[in-house]
Design an enzyme around this catalytic site. Sequence first.
Site, PDB file in Angstrom:
ATOM      1  N   CYS A 116       0.812  -1.198   0.010  1.00  0.00           N
ATOM      2  CA  CYS A 116       0.089   0.081  -0.032  1.00  0.00           C
ATOM      3  C   CYS A 116       0.967   1.287  -0.062  1.00  0.00           C
ATOM      4  O   CYS A 116       0.744   2.170  -0.858  1.00  0.00           O
ATOM      5  CB  CYS A 116      -1.007  -0.033   1.192  1.00  0.00           C
ATOM      6  SG  CYS A 116      -2.024   1.326   1.163  1.00  0.00           S
ATOM      7  N   CYS A 117       1.853   1.233   0.943  1.00  0.00           N
ATOM      8  CA  CYS A 117       2.887   2.400   0.886  1.00  0.00           C
ATOM      9  C   CYS A 117       3.545   2.492  -0.567  1.00  0.00           C
ATOM     10  O   CYS A 117       3.756   3.645  -0.781  1.00  0.00           O
ATOM     11  CB  CYS A 117       3.991   2.312   1.995  1.00  0.00           C
ATOM     12  SG  CYS A 117       3.105   2.612   3.574  1.00  0.00           S
ATOM     13  N   CYS A 199      -0.698   8.924   6.694  1.00  0.00           N
ATOM     14  CA  CYS A 199      -2.195   8.547   6.541  1.00  0.00           C
ATOM     15  C   CYS A 199      -3.099   8.261   7.844  1.00  0.00           C
ATOM     16  O   CYS A 199      -2.381   7.905   8.774  1.00  0.00           O
ATOM     17  CB  CYS A 199      -2.213   7.002   5.673  1.00  0.00           C
ATOM     18  SG  CYS A 199      -1.469   7.406   3.938  1.00  0.00           S
ATOM     19  N   CYS A 202      -3.162   4.862   9.350  1.00  0.00           N
ATOM     20  CA  CYS A 202      -1.783   4.220  10.056  1.00  0.00           C
ATOM     21  C   CYS A 202      -1.236   5.136  10.829  1.00  0.00           C
ATOM     22  O   CYS A 202       0.131   4.809  11.331  1.00  0.00           O
ATOM     23  CB  CYS A 202      -1.021   3.870   8.915  1.00  0.00           C
ATOM     24  SG  CYS A 202      -1.848   2.847   7.468  1.00  0.00           S
ATOM     25  N   CYS A 227       8.189   3.593   5.522  1.00  0.00           N
ATOM     26  CA  CYS A 227       7.200   3.296   4.488  1.00  0.00           C
ATOM     27  C   CYS A 227       8.074   3.297   3.085  1.00  0.00           C
ATOM     28  O   CYS A 227       7.254   2.645   2.221  1.00  0.00           O
ATOM     29  CB  CYS A 227       6.305   4.679   4.282  1.00  0.00           C
ATOM     30  SG  CYS A 227       7.011   5.953   3.826  1.00  0.00           S
TER      31      CYS A 227
END
Length: 231
Positions: A116-117, A199, A202, A227
Amino acid sequence: MDDTFLKNIVNSNNLEENLKLIADTIDEKIVFSTSFGIEDQVISHAIFSQNIKNIEVFTLDTGRLFPETYSVWDKTQLQYNAKIKAFYPNSDSIEKYINDNGINAFYNSVDLRKECCSIRKVEPLNRALVGATIWITGLRAEQSNNRNSVKEIEWDEEKQLYKFNPLLNWTTDEVVEYLKQNAVPYNLLHNEGFVSIGCAPCTRAIQPGDDFRAGRWWWEDQSKKECGLHK
């Protein structure tokens, strides 16, 4: 251009002077990446208050940021009459990730979180850095044990550019004092115990005495929580 050349330019302890010297001396592309944390707001002020045009300021909008982050983004542009360029994730990539794994799949495994990162941050960053010779960041050594080995000026072999970390040796108190003295807008989440803000799903507030990055990806182990933007 090499490390020595840059170090000879950056020979002052004054942030504004250093940024102005680099901008006036280097004809090649210079960029500054902001995530609107307090460190980045210090650097943004130093650039915008001096009206330095040849340092491109950009941000990565992951699509999962806090409302407070968008607010300080807007306030910054209005206060300085400046433009901050936005880079976004590739829509096809993020759609596939969510459709294959779920909207909050990053909680399920480290690999899914890193994927995702990579989609939301790393790939857009790589696009933002295309053609750049110098990348200015708000990294500070105090932020993480993993950043103790970072240098003020260093060559990034993977990205083939120089990173300039002008706040490397600043303390948190020095950063906060600079913001106060210059009336710089900042993310109000910092008032609520949020230290490192990424985010929304997170990031959470931390308690006094916690590690600087304890609020990031708190469900993972504490070994190396990055990340992928800074390796």
